[in-house]
Design a protein around this motif. Sequence first.
Motif, mmCIF file in Angstrom:
data_model
loop_
_atom_site.group_PDB
_atom_site.id
_atom_site.type_symbol
_atom_site.label_atom_id
_atom_site.label_comp_id
_atom_site.label_asym_id
_atom_site.label_seq_id
_atom_site.Cartn_x
_atom_site.Cartn_y
_atom_site.Cartn_z
ATOM 1 N N ARG A 24 -23.600 -3.699 -6.074
ATOM 2 C CA ARG A 24 -24.667 -4.439 -4.917
ATOM 3 C C ARG A 24 -24.948 -2.913 -3.959
ATOM 4 N NH1 ARG A 24 -21.013 -9.462 -2.850
ATOM 5 N NH2 ARG A 24 -20.637 -10.094 -4.925
ATOM 6 N N ALA A 67 -26.484 -0.200 -1.608
ATOM 7 C CA ALA A 67 -27.059 -0.441 -0.168
ATOM 8 C C ALA A 67 -28.664 -0.189 -0.118
ATOM 9 C CB ALA A 67 -26.588 0.705 0.853
ATOM 10 N N SER A 117 -30.439 0.970 5.472
ATOM 11 C CA SER A 117 -29.357 0.829 6.186
ATOM 12 C C SER A 117 -28.421 1.809 5.919
ATOM 13 C CB SER A 117 -28.655 -0.575 5.255
ATOM 14 O OG SER A 117 -28.449 -0.237 4.016
ATOM 15 N N PHE A 172 -22.967 3.922 -1.919
ATOM 16 C CA PHE A 172 -22.596 3.496 -0.360
ATOM 17 C C PHE A 172 -22.858 2.101 -0.304
ATOM 18 C CE2 PHE A 172 -23.029 8.045 0.057
ATOM 19 C CZ PHE A 172 -21.958 8.153 1.042
ATOM 20 N N GLY A 173 -22.782 1.449 -1.569
ATOM 21 C CA GLY A 173 -23.029 0.104 -1.375
ATOM 22 C C GLY A 173 -21.789 -0.847 -1.391
ATOM 23 N N GLN A 174 -21.989 -1.980 -2.235
ATOM 24 C CA GLN A 174 -20.374 -2.820 -2.264
ATOM 25 C C GLN A 174 -20.413 -3.216 -3.947
ATOM 26 O OE1 GLN A 174 -21.616 -6.226 0.031
ATOM 27 N NE2 GLN A 174 -20.252 -5.343 1.847
ATOM 28 N N PHE A 221 -15.905 -5.239 -1.278
ATOM 29 C CA PHE A 221 -15.636 -4.236 -0.594
ATOM 30 C C PHE A 221 -16.812 -3.060 -0.669
ATOM 31 C CE2 PHE A 221 -13.756 -3.361 -4.656
ATOM 32 C CZ PHE A 221 -14.107 -2.346 -5.115
ATOM 33 N N GLY A 222 -16.743 -2.289 0.256
ATOM 34 C CA GLY A 222 -17.554 -1.020 0.526
ATOM 35 C C GLY A 222 -16.983 0.064 -0.449
ATOM 36 N N ASP A 278 -16.410 3.550 1.472
ATOM 37 C CA ASP A 278 -15.165 3.310 2.740
ATOM 38 C C ASP A 278 -13.901 3.050 1.761
ATOM 39 O OD1 ASP A 278 -17.160 3.419 4.519
ATOM 40 O OD2 ASP A 278 -17.575 1.080 4.501
ATOM 41 N N GLU A 279 -13.817 2.382 0.761
ATOM 42 C CA GLU A 279 -12.389 2.266 0.131
ATOM 43 C C GLU A 279 -12.054 3.486 -0.404
ATOM 44 O OE1 GLU A 279 -9.151 0.350 -1.100
ATOM 45 O OE2 GLU A 279 -10.585 -0.481 0.055
#
Length: 88
Positions: free
Chosen positions: A28, A30, A34, A62-64, A74-75, A78-79
């Motif tokens: 998914r 970003a 955003s 930078f999405g999920q 989860f991102g 970030d993960e």
Amino acid sequence: MTVAISGYGRYSAIRDWHLGDVDRRGLRPASPESLSGIGRWMHETAVRDGQAVLADGIAHLFGQAECPRCASVFGIADEYASSHRPVK
């Protein structure tokens, strides 16, 4: 689990030694609006330089993603950052 952002696709999957990537789930991305910080800078630079494929990959980075085993979302960036922090 593996996350792929490449010419082969943009997905999360279970990596099987014999079968390859199975139970693929689409990432998914970003929305460019955003994005913030380094993600925004990277995306804007790629767009500015006419690198549409790279900009699309950055939006996905930078999405999920969804875990194929437990369906948790989860991102991706970030993960990755969390799991690669130096041990103190």
